[in-house]
Motif scaffolding. Structure first.
Motif, PDB file in Angstrom:
ATOM      1  N   THR A  25      54.069  36.124  42.444  1.00  0.00           N
ATOM      2  CA  THR A  25      52.993  36.232  43.286  1.00  0.00           C
ATOM      3  C   THR A  25      51.509  36.731  42.628  1.00  0.00           C
ATOM      4  N   ALA A  26      51.976  37.407  41.790  1.00  0.00           N
ATOM      5  CA  ALA A  26      51.069  38.090  40.951  1.00  0.00           C
ATOM      6  C   ALA A  26      50.271  37.137  39.720  1.00  0.00           C
ATOM      7  N   LEU A  27      51.411  35.849  39.482  1.00  0.00           N
ATOM      8  CA  LEU A  27      50.862  35.086  38.775  1.00  0.00           C
ATOM      9  C   LEU A  27      49.702  34.153  39.213  1.00  0.00           C
ATOM     10  N   VAL A  28      49.406  34.070  40.529  1.00  0.00           N
ATOM     11  CA  VAL A  28      48.427  33.490  41.137  1.00  0.00           C
ATOM     12  C   VAL A  28      46.978  33.979  40.441  1.00  0.00           C
ATOM     13  N   ASP A  34      49.829  27.483  36.625  1.00  0.00           N
ATOM     14  CA  ASP A  34      51.348  27.948  36.509  1.00  0.00           C
ATOM     15  C   ASP A  34      52.053  28.468  37.828  1.00  0.00           C
ATOM     16  N   TYR A  35      51.209  28.966  38.553  1.00  0.00           N
ATOM     17  CA  TYR A  35      51.623  29.613  39.896  1.00  0.00           C
ATOM     18  C   TYR A  35      52.211  28.384  40.713  1.00  0.00           C
ATOM     19  N   ASP A  36      51.413  27.161  40.747  1.00  0.00           N
ATOM     20  CA  ASP A  36      51.788  26.110  41.613  1.00  0.00           C
ATOM     21  C   ASP A  36      52.934  25.365  40.996  1.00  0.00           C
ATOM     22  N   LYS A  37      53.092  25.499  39.772  1.00  0.00           N
ATOM     23  CA  LYS A  37      54.326  24.909  38.944  1.00  0.00           C
ATOM     24  C   LYS A  37      55.520  25.773  39.398  1.00  0.00           C
ATOM     25  N   VAL A  38      55.314  26.956  39.273  1.00  0.00           N
ATOM     26  CA  VAL A  38      56.498  27.758  39.802  1.00  0.00           C
ATOM     27  C   VAL A  38      56.875  27.539  41.185  1.00  0.00           C
TER      28      VAL A  38
END
Length: 114
Positions: A25-28, A34-38
């Motif tokens: 969630t912090a990746l957003v 990258d968040y969308d890829k995860v």
């Protein structure tokens, strides 16, 4: 003894999930791409089965935690701990059997595009 081990293992698994959830969630904030890829990797049947395992771990941990509370704070708890354990297992199995249908349905939709 085994319920103690299972309670500790499920607690560690739940903690690990929460840790990973906070990180992804912090990746957003760092990289939305990258968040969308995860998040896209979470839409696979394997992750669906892992989510079913997460539900199983949380449910067992919660029900067994109630049993531990009863054993610790109820004067007759130690006398009935074995019966309470088998009650917890019975309730857990019934609830997990009821939860398998949505998981299989989701996996079929992802695999076969229905």
């Amino acid at each position: 003894m085994w319920s103690w081990v299972a309670h500790r293992v499920t607690g560690v698994l739940i903690f690990f999930f929460l840790f990973v959830h906070v990180l992804d969630t912090a990746l957003v904030r760092v990289s939305p791409e990258d968040y969308d890829k995860v998040v896209a990797t979470y839409k696979t049947p394997i992750v669906g089965l892992l989510e079913y395992g997460l539900v199983a771990a949380i449910l067992f941990h919660a029900l067994n935690g109630l049993r531990v509370i009863a054993v610790d704070f109820w004067s007759k708890g130690p006398r009935y701990q074995k019966q309470m354990f088998w009650t917890v297992m019975g309730v857990w199995i019934v609830l997990m059997a009821g939860a398998i249908y949505p998981v299989l349905g989701h996996a079929a939709r992802v695999l076969f595009g229905s």
